[in-house]
Each structure stands twice: as C-alpha cells, then as structure tokens.
Design a protein around this motif. Structure first.
Motif, PDB file in Angstrom:
ATOM      1  N   UNK A   7       8.977 -22.558  32.979  1.00  0.00           N
ATOM      2  CA  UNK A   7       8.176 -22.654  34.191  1.00  0.00           C
ATOM      3  C   UNK A   7       8.104 -24.071  34.725  1.00  0.00           C
ATOM      4  N   UNK A   8       8.624 -25.043  33.986  1.00  0.00           N
ATOM      5  CA  UNK A   8       8.609 -26.461  34.372  1.00  0.00           C
ATOM      6  C   UNK A   8      10.046 -26.919  34.626  1.00  0.00           C
ATOM      7  N   UNK A   9      10.328 -27.327  35.851  1.00  0.00           N
ATOM      8  CA  UNK A   9      11.706 -27.665  36.207  1.00  0.00           C
ATOM      9  C   UNK A   9      12.251 -28.815  35.368  1.00  0.00           C
ATOM     10  N   UNK A  10      11.399 -29.809  35.082  1.00  0.00           N
ATOM     11  CA  UNK A  10      11.883 -30.937  34.299  1.00  0.00           C
ATOM     12  C   UNK A  10      12.317 -30.507  32.899  1.00  0.00           C
ATOM     13  N   UNK A  11      11.628 -29.509  32.335  1.00  0.00           N
ATOM     14  CA  UNK A  11      12.023 -28.999  31.020  1.00  0.00           C
ATOM     15  C   UNK A  11      13.379 -28.312  31.081  1.00  0.00           C
ATOM     16  N   UNK A  12      13.586 -27.508  32.131  1.00  0.00           N
ATOM     17  CA  UNK A  12      14.852 -26.775  32.254  1.00  0.00           C
ATOM     18  C   UNK A  12      16.009 -27.735  32.491  1.00  0.00           C
TER      19      UNK A  12
END
Length: 236
Positions: A60-65
């Motif tokens: 749900x977190x773009x930076x994680x993906x």
C-alpha cells in the motif's frame, strides 16, 4: 534474479504457494509487512540452500514497492496474495471511511503499484488474488467485493499494456486461512454450513489455491483471465 516473488507469502495461500514452488526447486522470495511473520514462515519452510529469501514491504506504500523491485531486480513470476480484512466487513454505514480507503489502497492500488514498479523487471507473469465476494456479495462485504471485482478489470488492462508479460487473477472461494481470525464469526459453524451446500462438498485449502497459481504461472497462453477456484460457490 529470482524465479518467483510472493507478496503475502508469510501465511495462508502465499505460504502454501512458496512451499509448492520450493519443492519444485524454484528460487522464491516471500514478501510481507511483518518481519516476525516472515521469519516464522522462513523457519517453517526450512530452506537452507539459499533458494528462499524474505523481504519486508507494504504494497500500500509506493516507496516500499519501488524499493522492493529495486532490490530483487529481475523476477520471472509475481504472485500477490496479501490481504487484510480487519474492520472492512459489516454494513457500509458502519465501516469507517479510512478503513475502507486503506483496504482499497492495499488490495487494488497496491496491485497497480506492483505492475507499475514491476514493469521491465517481471519477465513472465503477474497473478493477483481476488475472491468470491466479487461475484457473490452478501450485504456485509461491499467494499471488499468492489476492490476484488476491480482487480479483474485491472488485469485486463495490464495484460494488454505489459504484454508479453501475462497478467491474470485467481478468484478463490472460502479457503481455511488465518484471515478468518480477523472476522467476528463462528468459523467452524460457517464452514460446515457452506461445505454442505457447495458442489465440491468442502471448504478450500491453501494448497488448492497454490495449485491454481502454479498452473497459471506455467500456462504461457493464459493472460487477462480470471480463474475461479471456489468449489462451485458461484453456482449455489
């Protein structure tokens, strides 16, 4: 490069898929939000030959993906089984808007982020997980049904956009996984009642869904499709 990355691989259907792929000799990376759950899953899988990796990420977190794909590099297959149904079941008027938004962020936009940051790095297929509630809503799972139903349309668009990478959806029926512990219900009574009505006469197992994932990964002529693995639930 890894053979398969399973987002949601720390438990339930994702863990069963990891076990199946490792038994086939594949290199597997499991991904999840909880480091403790990932560690427990890795210990349960018991791989000591370097074929199993684990990475923490919240899709749900773009930076994680973005970081996830930057770290893993090339990957042949991605399976997304992650789900968190905490607080989203009940009448629409009773579900907090932020809870519904968080669910959609993870279930639908998270799936989109996987495609966005996986483009150019995924070489074989992306397979998402929806569910029976997209086709058989019951009045207490409306936002879940909406997000799951939208995954099919997402897969249709991505199958065209990302070709020749294949994009598909597995739609399970009721499967005995830990997600049921998040729901305020008598699981055993509900399972017994539904099993008696299903044409398959039983509730699904994580291994049933793992087999569906491996068949979709292997079938190079299958894309933009929804595979229903629900024991005939749509027919009842």
């Amino acid at each position: 490069m890894t053979d398969a990355m399973i987002i949601g691989g720390g438990s339930g259907m994702g863990l069963a898929l990891a076990r199946t792929l490792l038994a086939e000799g594949r290199e597997v990376t499991i991904v999840g939000r909880s480091e403790d759950r990932l560690a427990a899953a890795a210990a349960e899988l018991g791989q000591e030959d370097g074929k199993l990796g684990a990475m923490r990420a919240d899709i749900g977190r773009e930076e994680d993906v973005a970081e996830l794909f930057a770290r893993v590099g090339k990957v042949e297959h991605v399976a997304v089984t992650a789900a968190d149904a905490t607080g989203v079941y009940g009448p629409t008027a009773d579900v907090p808007t932020q809870t519904a938004r968080s669910f959609v962020d993870a279930k639908l936009l998270g799936a989109w982020l996987v495609a966005k940051h996986g483009a150019g790095r995924v070489t074989g297929s992306i397979t998402y997980t929806s569910g029976i509630n997209a086709y058989r809503p019951n009045g207490s799972n409306t936002i879940v049904a909406a997000a799951n139903g939208a995954l099919a349309s997402l897969a249709y668009g991505l199958a065209v956009e990302l070709a020749p990478v294949r994009v598909n959806v597995i739609s399970p029926g009721w499967v005995d996984t830990p997600i049921w512990e998040q729901l305020a219900m008598d699981k055993r009574a509900a399972f017994t009642d539904l099993a008696a009505r299903l044409p398959a006469r039983r509730i699904g197992t994580p291994q049933d869904i793992a087999q569906a994932f491996t068949s979709v990964m292997a079938n190079t002529f299958m894309t933009g499709a929804v595979l229903h693995v629900d024991g005939g639930h749509r027919l009842t």
